[in-house]
Design a protein around this motif. Structure first.
Motif, mmCIF file in Angstrom:
data_model
loop_
_atom_site.group_PDB
_atom_site.id
_atom_site.type_symbol
_atom_site.label_atom_id
_atom_site.label_comp_id
_atom_site.label_asym_id
_atom_site.label_seq_id
_atom_site.Cartn_x
_atom_site.Cartn_y
_atom_site.Cartn_z
ATOM 1 N N LEU A 90 41.105 37.162 36.376
ATOM 2 C CA LEU A 90 41.723 38.152 35.508
ATOM 3 C C LEU A 90 42.043 39.399 36.321
ATOM 4 N N HIS A 91 43.299 39.827 36.269
ATOM 5 C CA HIS A 91 43.701 41.009 37.029
ATOM 6 C C HIS A 91 44.282 42.055 36.071
ATOM 7 N N ILE A 92 43.468 43.006 35.690
ATOM 8 C CA ILE A 92 43.940 44.132 34.890
ATOM 9 C C ILE A 92 43.736 45.391 35.723
ATOM 10 N N LYS A 93 44.812 45.977 36.183
ATOM 11 C CA LYS A 93 44.716 47.151 37.046
ATOM 12 C C LYS A 93 44.033 48.302 36.314
ATOM 13 N N GLU A 94 43.266 49.065 37.060
ATOM 14 C CA GLU A 94 42.561 50.210 36.483
ATOM 15 C C GLU A 94 43.547 51.199 35.862
ATOM 16 N N GLU A 95 44.739 51.272 36.434
ATOM 17 C CA GLU A 95 45.743 52.193 35.916
ATOM 18 C C GLU A 95 46.171 51.805 34.499
ATOM 19 N N ILE A 96 46.185 50.516 34.201
ATOM 20 C CA ILE A 96 46.533 50.068 32.850
ATOM 21 C C ILE A 96 45.504 50.590 31.852
ATOM 22 N N LEU A 97 44.236 50.434 32.208
ATOM 23 C CA LEU A 97 43.172 50.875 31.314
ATOM 24 C C LEU A 97 43.180 52.384 31.134
ATOM 25 N N SER A 98 43.461 53.106 32.213
ATOM 26 C CA SER A 98 43.504 54.573 32.097
ATOM 27 C C SER A 98 44.710 55.012 31.276
ATOM 28 N N ASP A 99 45.833 54.310 31.419
ATOM 29 C CA ASP A 99 47.014 54.634 30.616
ATOM 30 C C ASP A 99 46.778 54.340 29.138
#
Length: 287
Positions: A90-99
């Protein structure tokens, strides 16, 4: 024939089952793949994905975003599609979560406004009433409905939504997030984007087509043709719209567990069948 469900919810938002239990139920229902699409959050995806690996059930990382169009709230599904399928990591970039925190903050502000509006009319609801034993959940209108039922203000969810929880009504202000802001986030992070349950917004035929044109210009890829509330005629109409606007059909039950009684994962109210070929077409689109 193989079937999928690309629209499910867990306790990360307003579903009644944990993310891992959602995967377990999907496996029991003999589904070949699912997407977890909680409201404005991907907090449950990692747990669901890991359980899916244990069960040999591919899980797609998804989210259901809320935004406003012509003073109506609409929902847009986003899918982070893997490079290879079935996915092993699973690849969910940290930037996605912060956005996503931006959208969570807006939702929290609206929830506080709803609480203030209820309080003004003598209906005192606390955050504890809303979150219960799940403090990390993303609060939705369903949480307010459950609180109103427990308080004895209403007898069931239908009454709660009809009297108190209609979008843009006395107690629920219209969202501030625009379609442009929502689509900007989804396109920035390369989500496959689909308009959720198009007929729930009660647009006229021309209004719905205008919405599709608007979203298509912003990067829309698909439209949810199959949904638990769609009749055979609805499905036929949406297939035609998908073809007209060069959009790929998606589909899912909109499973919420006990919060939508009688609606089962992968089967909706009994007749839903979302073919695996839809997912194959989507994956071919990005390859």
């Amino acid at each position: 024939m193989k079937y999928i469900d690309l629209h499910t919810h867990s306790t990360a938002s307003d579903g009644s089952f944990s993310p891992s239990m959602v995967a377990t139920l999907a496996k029991k229902a003999n589904l070949c793949a699912i997407a977890l699409t909680d409201h404005d959050t991907m907090a449950g995806v990692n747990e669901c994905f890991k359980k899916g690996l244990e069960l040999d059930l591919p899980v797609i990382a998804g989210v259901e975003m809320s935004c406003v169009y012509n003073s109506k709230e609409i929902h847009i599904l986003g899918y982070l599609l893997p490079d290879t399928f079935p996915p092993k990591k699973l690849h969910i970039k940290e930037e996605i979560l912060s956005d996503l925190d931006f959208f969570a903050k807006e939702r929290a502000e609206r929830n506080n406004e709803i609480l203030k509006r209820f309080k003004k009319d003598g209906i005192i609801i606390s955050m504890d009433d809303l979150v219960g034993d799940n403090p990390n959940t993303q609060i939705t209108r369903a949480h307010f409905a459950n609180a109103l039922i427990k308080m004895g203000v209403v007898t069931d969810k239908s009454e709660a939504f009809l009297k108190y929880l209609e979008y843009g009504g006395k107690y629920v202000p219209v969202k501030k997030i625009t379609t442009n802001r929502c689509m900007e986030f989804l396109t920035k992070h390369d989500f496959f984007i689909s308009l959720a349950h198009p007929f729930q917004y009660k647009f006229s035929e021309s209004e719905l087509e205008s919405l599709l044109i608007h979203l298509k210009d912003l990067g829309l890829n698909g439209i949810e043709v199959y949904h638990s509330t769609h009749s055979d005629e609805d499905i036929k109409t949406l297939h035609s719209l998908a073809k007209k606007y060069n959009l790929l059909p998606t589909g899912g039950s909109d499973f919420h567990g006990a919060h939508k009684p009688g609606l089962d994962i992968g089967k909706g109210y009994g007749n839903l069948k979302v073919p695996y070929s839809l997912l194959e077409n989507i994956l071919n689109h990005i390859s």
